[in-house]
Design a protein around this motif. Structure first.
Motif, short mmCIF file in Angstrom:
data_model
loop_
_atom_site.label_atom_id
_atom_site.label_comp_id
_atom_site.label_asym_id
_atom_site.label_seq_id
_atom_site.Cartn_x
_atom_site.Cartn_y
_atom_site.Cartn_z
N SER A 2 2.27 2.79 3.30
CA SER A 2 1.68 3.72 2.44
C SER A 2 0.68 4.66 2.94
O SER A 2 -0.30 4.51 3.93
N MET A 150 -2.41 2.25 -10.32
CA MET A 150 -1.41 2.24 -9.32
C MET A 150 -0.74 0.82 -9.45
O MET A 150 -1.19 -0.09 -10.10
N GLU A 154 3.01 -0.81 -5.31
CA GLU A 154 2.15 0.14 -4.37
C GLU A 154 1.04 -0.50 -3.73
O GLU A 154 0.72 -0.21 -2.46
#
Length: 381
Positions: A2, A150, A154
């Motif tokens: 990420s 989010m 994620e």
């Protein structure tokens, strides 16, 4: 990996640093006004608006070496000074505490709740410092904008990225060893019982469905437990119940608890030993640019720290233990040595003036609160 993990890693490590410094300032009976100034100056520098905006941009994590450099500078963004052994211990405690919290996440979104718990504590430290308080409130806004909506997928990617950063870091910490949540080899012991993630049911039931989706049979099995249902989801508002104790201060609670990471008192001598293999490669260009920015921001104080106002903080119980740890500290490799530049003497040395000019250290930032004693000692990037 990420690309939004860096800001969360930085904020959570910063929160742990505040907990530890606050505890040690109290333990060493540092006058309240000096202790408050140390925390205010560090937080004002850490949450500088320009620096935080850069940090929240999607990017790869810093290397471990670059991250250590950032916090080395931040820890000295005040009248407080740490020697190398105490700085090592401070960073070891910070990293292992947050690694344990990430490991204990019941679900990926708890990463956000841990971050907000750290933010809540940092906000409490600067209640009587208006400039730093406004900076902290701005970071709350950045967190909500970037992570409020989010997806769980994620957040799971963020959690995996953070765990990769901490991979192979097995540093023994006395407070964890005492609570039996860490083995002698530095690996954490994770409980299979306790609270369940929000939205899940009590384990122990098997449901069988037919091809039409109708439940046709139910059976049960013994689940070790004991388990406890989580009835509410943590709030991501600026002021709200996070529904988790992960990310709260484990140094000022009396009751010991594995789930709360609780404990009290300073670490025992010799309680931290590093077995992690550091990443030797340098920071990526984005990281280097941000380190340079941080150097300029920290060097932006209008008034200079005087030697008389400085004081040394010891992360060990006694000076003798600190000296013993310093003696055991491995020598730096020639390529990794740090050059210290004392900005208070830049008018006395032409060669130093030249170096300072090349580094482009200027008072180009007024958002960090203009503290009286921000760091005048900058390391080379």
């Amino acid at each position: 990996m990420s690309l939004k993990s860096l800001s969360l890693l930085f904020i959570n490590l910063g929160g742990e640093m505040m907990y530890i410094l606050d505890q040690r300032l109290r333990a060493q009976n540092i006058p309240q006004d000096k202790a408050a100034k140390v925390l205010h100056d560090i937080i004002a520098t850490m949450f500088n608006k320009r620096f935080m905006e850069e940090l929240f941009k999607p990017q790869e994590l810093y290397s471990r070496k670059a991250m250590r450099t950032v916090f080395d500078r931040l820890a000295h963004a005040s009248i407080m000074r740490l020697n190398a052994a105490s700085m090592d211990k401070l960073y070891d405690l910070m990293t292992m505490a947050f690694k344990y919290q990430v490991s204990l996440c019941l679900r990926p979104r708890d990463i956000l709740m841990i971050t907000l718990n750290h933010m809540d504590a940092i906000a409490a430290f600067v209640q009587d410092a208006p400039n730093a308080k406004s900076q902290v409130e701005y970071v709350y806004t950045l967190i909500k904008q970037n992570f409020g909506s989010m997806s769980l997928g994620e957040f799971q990617l963020i959690r995996q990225t953070l765990l990769i950063f901490f991979q192979d870091m097995h540093i023994r910490v006395s407070i964890f060893l005492k609570d039996k949540v860490q083995n002698s080899n530095g690996r954490f012991v994770l409980s299979t019982s306790g609270a369940l993630p929000y939205g899940t049911e009590m384990p122990g039931t098997i449901r069988i469905f037919n091809s039409q989706g109708d439940q046709v049979k139910t059976s049960s099995f013994y689940a070790a437990g004991p388990y406890k249902l989580t009835e509410k989801e943590g709030s991501s508002d600026m002021k709200g119940n996070r529904e988790t104790k992960l990310g709260t201060n484990m140094y000022n609670v009396a009751k010991s608890s594995v789930e709360a990471m609780a404990g009290s008192g300073p670490s025992k001598p010799g309680s931290t030993t590093s077995s992690a293999t550091d990443m030797d490669h340098g920071p990526n260009p984005m990281a280097k640019a941000q380190l340079d920015l941080l150097s300029r921001l920290i060097g932006g104080g209008e008034k200079k720290t005087t030697k008389k106002s400085e004081f040394r903080l010891n992360l060990f119980t006694t000076d003798a233990e600190e000296e013993e740890a310093a003696a055991l500290r491995p020598a730096e490799e020639p390529g990794s040595q740090v050059i210290n530049i004392d900005a208070t003497k830049k008018q006395q040395n032409q060669e130093l003036n030249k170096i300072m000019g090349e580094l482009n250290v200027a008072s180009d930032d007024q958002d960090n609160g203009g503290g009286d004693d921000l760091l005048d000692l900058m390391d080379s990037a």
